[in-house]
Motif scaffolding. Structure first.
Motif, PDB file in Angstrom:
ATOM      1  N   ALA A   7       0.838  -1.197   0.000  1.00  0.00           N
ATOM      2  CA  ALA A   7       0.000   0.000   0.000  1.00  0.00           C
ATOM      3  C   ALA A   7       0.873   1.247   0.000  1.00  0.00           C
ATOM      4  CB  ALA A   7      -0.906  -0.015   1.231  1.00  0.00           C
ATOM      5  N   ALA A   8       0.377   2.285  -0.668  1.00  0.00           N
ATOM      6  CA  ALA A   8       1.124   3.535  -0.740  1.00  0.00           C
ATOM      7  C   ALA A   8       1.240   4.151   0.644  1.00  0.00           C
ATOM      8  CB  ALA A   8       0.429   4.500  -1.685  1.00  0.00           C
ATOM      9  N   ALA A   9       2.375   4.776   0.914  1.00  0.00           N
ATOM     10  CA  ALA A   9       2.588   5.424   2.207  1.00  0.00           C
ATOM     11  C   ALA A   9       1.666   6.633   2.320  1.00  0.00           C
ATOM     12  CB  ALA A   9       4.041   5.851   2.341  1.00  0.00           C
ATOM     13  N   PRO A  10       1.093   6.881   3.487  1.00  0.00           N
ATOM     14  CA  PRO A  10       0.231   8.054   3.651  1.00  0.00           C
ATOM     15  C   PRO A  10       1.030   9.345   3.542  1.00  0.00           C
ATOM     16  CG  PRO A  10       0.670   7.032   5.775  1.00  0.00           C
ATOM     17  CD  PRO A  10       1.234   6.114   4.727  1.00  0.00           C
ATOM     18  N   GLU A  11       0.354  10.403   3.111  1.00  0.00           N
ATOM     19  CA  GLU A  11       0.985  11.713   2.980  1.00  0.00           C
ATOM     20  C   GLU A  11       0.075  12.778   3.572  1.00  0.00           C
ATOM     21  OE1 GLU A  11       1.667  12.294  -1.170  1.00  0.00           O
ATOM     22  OE2 GLU A  11       3.263  10.799  -1.306  1.00  0.00           O
ATOM     23  N   GLY A  12       0.636  13.948   3.831  1.00  0.00           N
ATOM     24  CA  GLY A  12      -0.157  15.072   4.298  1.00  0.00           C
ATOM     25  C   GLY A  12      -0.951  14.760   5.550  1.00  0.00           C
ATOM     26  N   ASP A  13      -2.224  15.161   5.542  1.00  0.00           N
ATOM     27  CA  ASP A  13      -3.078  14.946   6.713  1.00  0.00           C
ATOM     28  C   ASP A  13      -3.173  13.470   7.086  1.00  0.00           C
ATOM     29  OD1 ASP A  13      -3.582  17.627   6.966  1.00  0.00           O
ATOM     30  OD2 ASP A  13      -5.552  17.569   6.001  1.00  0.00           O
ATOM     31  N   ALA A  14      -3.200  12.592   6.067  1.00  0.00           N
ATOM     32  CA  ALA A  14      -3.305  11.157   6.350  1.00  0.00           C
ATOM     33  C   ALA A  14      -2.073  10.661   7.101  1.00  0.00           C
ATOM     34  CB  ALA A  14      -3.484  10.383   5.051  1.00  0.00           C
ATOM     35  N   LEU A  15      -0.905  11.181   6.749  1.00  0.00           N
ATOM     36  CA  LEU A  15       0.326  10.801   7.447  1.00  0.00           C
ATOM     37  C   LEU A  15       0.284  11.284   8.889  1.00  0.00           C
ATOM     38  CD1 LEU A  15       3.229   9.745   7.585  1.00  0.00           C
ATOM     39  CD2 LEU A  15       3.990  11.934   6.619  1.00  0.00           C
ATOM     40  N   TYR A  16      -0.146  12.514   9.087  1.00  0.00           N
ATOM     41  CA  TYR A  16      -0.243  13.060  10.441  1.00  0.00           C
ATOM     42  C   TYR A  16      -1.219  12.238  11.283  1.00  0.00           C
ATOM     43  CZ  TYR A  16      -1.141  16.149  14.360  1.00  0.00           C
ATOM     44  OH  TYR A  16      -1.284  16.655  15.632  1.00  0.00           O
ATOM     45  N   GLN A  17      -2.386  11.933  10.715  1.00  0.00           N
ATOM     46  CA  GLN A  17      -3.392  11.176  11.450  1.00  0.00           C
ATOM     47  C   GLN A  17      -2.899   9.771  11.794  1.00  0.00           C
ATOM     48  OE1 GLN A  17      -6.735  11.486   8.786  1.00  0.00           O
ATOM     49  NE2 GLN A  17      -6.941  13.693   9.147  1.00  0.00           N
ATOM     50  N   ASP A  18      -2.131   9.173  10.887  1.00  0.00           N
ATOM     51  CA  ASP A  18      -1.558   7.859  11.151  1.00  0.00           C
ATOM     52  C   ASP A  18      -0.602   7.934  12.334  1.00  0.00           C
ATOM     53  OD1 ASP A  18      -0.954   4.999  10.175  1.00  0.00           O
ATOM     54  OD2 ASP A  18       1.041   5.897  10.181  1.00  0.00           O
ATOM     55  N   GLY A  19       0.290   8.936  12.313  1.00  0.00           N
ATOM     56  CA  GLY A  19       1.235   9.094  13.410  1.00  0.00           C
ATOM     57  C   GLY A  19       0.547   9.393  14.724  1.00  0.00           C
ATOM     58  N   GLU A  20      -0.455  10.272  14.682  1.00  0.00           N
ATOM     59  CA  GLU A  20      -1.173  10.640  15.907  1.00  0.00           C
ATOM     60  C   GLU A  20      -1.892   9.438  16.505  1.00  0.00           C
ATOM     61  OE1 GLU A  20      -4.038  14.257  17.360  1.00  0.00           O
ATOM     62  OE2 GLU A  20      -4.513  13.318  15.433  1.00  0.00           O
ATOM     63  N   GLN A  21      -2.511   8.623  15.649  1.00  0.00           N
ATOM     64  CA  GLN A  21      -3.216   7.445  16.148  1.00  0.00           C
ATOM     65  C   GLN A  21      -2.253   6.477  16.821  1.00  0.00           C
ATOM     66  OE1 GLN A  21      -5.079   5.023  13.102  1.00  0.00           O
ATOM     67  NE2 GLN A  21      -6.528   4.160  14.558  1.00  0.00           N
ATOM     68  N   ARG A  22      -1.101   6.255  16.187  1.00  0.00           N
ATOM     69  CA  ARG A  22      -0.123   5.327  16.747  1.00  0.00           C
ATOM     70  C   ARG A  22       0.472   5.880  18.047  1.00  0.00           C
ATOM     71  NH1 ARG A  22       1.307   1.413  12.928  1.00  0.00           N
ATOM     72  NH2 ARG A  22       0.482   1.858  10.843  1.00  0.00           N
ATOM     73  N   PHE A  23       0.763   7.176  18.042  1.00  0.00           N
ATOM     74  CA  PHE A  23       1.321   7.796  19.246  1.00  0.00           C
ATOM     75  C   PHE A  23       0.339   7.719  20.408  1.00  0.00           C
ATOM     76  CE2 PHE A  23       1.140  11.575  21.933  1.00  0.00           C
ATOM     77  CZ  PHE A  23       2.342  11.457  22.606  1.00  0.00           C
ATOM     78  N   THR A  24      -0.919   8.081  20.156  1.00  0.00           N
ATOM     79  CA  THR A  24      -1.921   8.110  21.223  1.00  0.00           C
ATOM     80  C   THR A  24      -2.160   6.717  21.794  1.00  0.00           C
ATOM     81  OG1 THR A  24      -3.000  10.033  20.222  1.00  0.00           O
ATOM     82  CG2 THR A  24      -4.282   8.765  21.816  1.00  0.00           C
ATOM     83  N   ALA A  25      -2.193   5.711  20.915  1.00  0.00           N
ATOM     84  CA  ALA A  25      -2.392   4.343  21.393  1.00  0.00           C
ATOM     85  C   ALA A  25      -1.225   3.912  22.278  1.00  0.00           C
ATOM     86  CB  ALA A  25      -2.540   3.395  20.206  1.00  0.00           C
TER      87      ALA A  25
END
Length: 216
Positions: A7-25
């Protein structure tokens, strides 16, 4: 039939949201472990809050993957029973659905107790009790994830030019019972560390973390 394409790596807002979700968990899971061991104020190692991103090990700074920044917490053992600390940490990890492994090196005042787990959402987490140093050390290292780490780090720290030199001053120096996960640090946000590397006293109280504007 050949294997499916990655799968393509997320970019922009999607990348931020991915990082935030992983960090918060990871933050929420590790917070439950900290509070199970001691529901007081823990010290955050300078640069060890865990927000932001870095390059994946072994990729020579490549931008085709990121890891969340190191998570590091410490607390004085203060005469606590090291076995009890170890047991409490292991029970907290078990409650998260993980399978902790406990090892003990040395004995008596030279003993070191280690509780180690691997798996989502903590990555590889270790709770170490160093009796001779009278310290409890907690770490959690994330796995490599698709995405441009430089872009994610710039979004987390509101540093689009990558020129700010005091990013480390924006992350909390302590974590207590009421701590909330923070993943966005605006340039005009609270400062938690003095320029000499000592924590600001008292620490700013953040109950409603700043949110990154979408597309910002």
């Amino acid at each position: 039939m050949t294997g499916c394409a990655a799968a393509a790596a997320p970019e922009g807002d999607a990348l931020y949201q991915d990082g935030e979700q992983r960090f918060t968990a990871r933050f929420d899971a590790m917070h439950s472990v900290l509070m199970a061991v001691q529901d007081g104020q823990w010290d955050v190692t300078l640069g060890g809050y865990g927000a932001g991103a870095g390059p994946c090990p072994g990729k020579n700074g490549s931008r085709d993957g990121y890891i969340l920044s190191d998570y590091r917490r410490t607390l004085s053992l203060d005469g606590r029973d090291p076995k009890q600390v170890s047991d409490d940490a292991a029970a907290a990890f078990t409650a998260l659905g993980l399978e902790p492994e406990t090892t003990v090196f040395g004995s008596d005042d030279r003993a070191q107790w280690n509780v180690i787990v691997e798996g989502d959402p903590v990555g590889r987490a270790v709770v170490s009790v160093e009796v001779d140093q009278q310290k409890i050390l907690v770490s959690a290292d994330a796995a490599c994830t698709p995405g441009d780490w430089t872009a994610l780090d710039a979004m987390v720290f509101d540093d689009p030019d990558g020129t700010a030199e005091d990013l480390w001053r924006r992350t909390p120096a302590t974590e207590g019972p009421d701590a909330v996960p923070m993943f966005f640090f605006p340039a005009d946000g609270p400062v938690f560390w003095n320029e000499d590397g000592t924590p600001v006293e008292p620490q700013p109280v953040v109950s409603d973390p700043p949110a990154r504007p979408s597309g910002g």
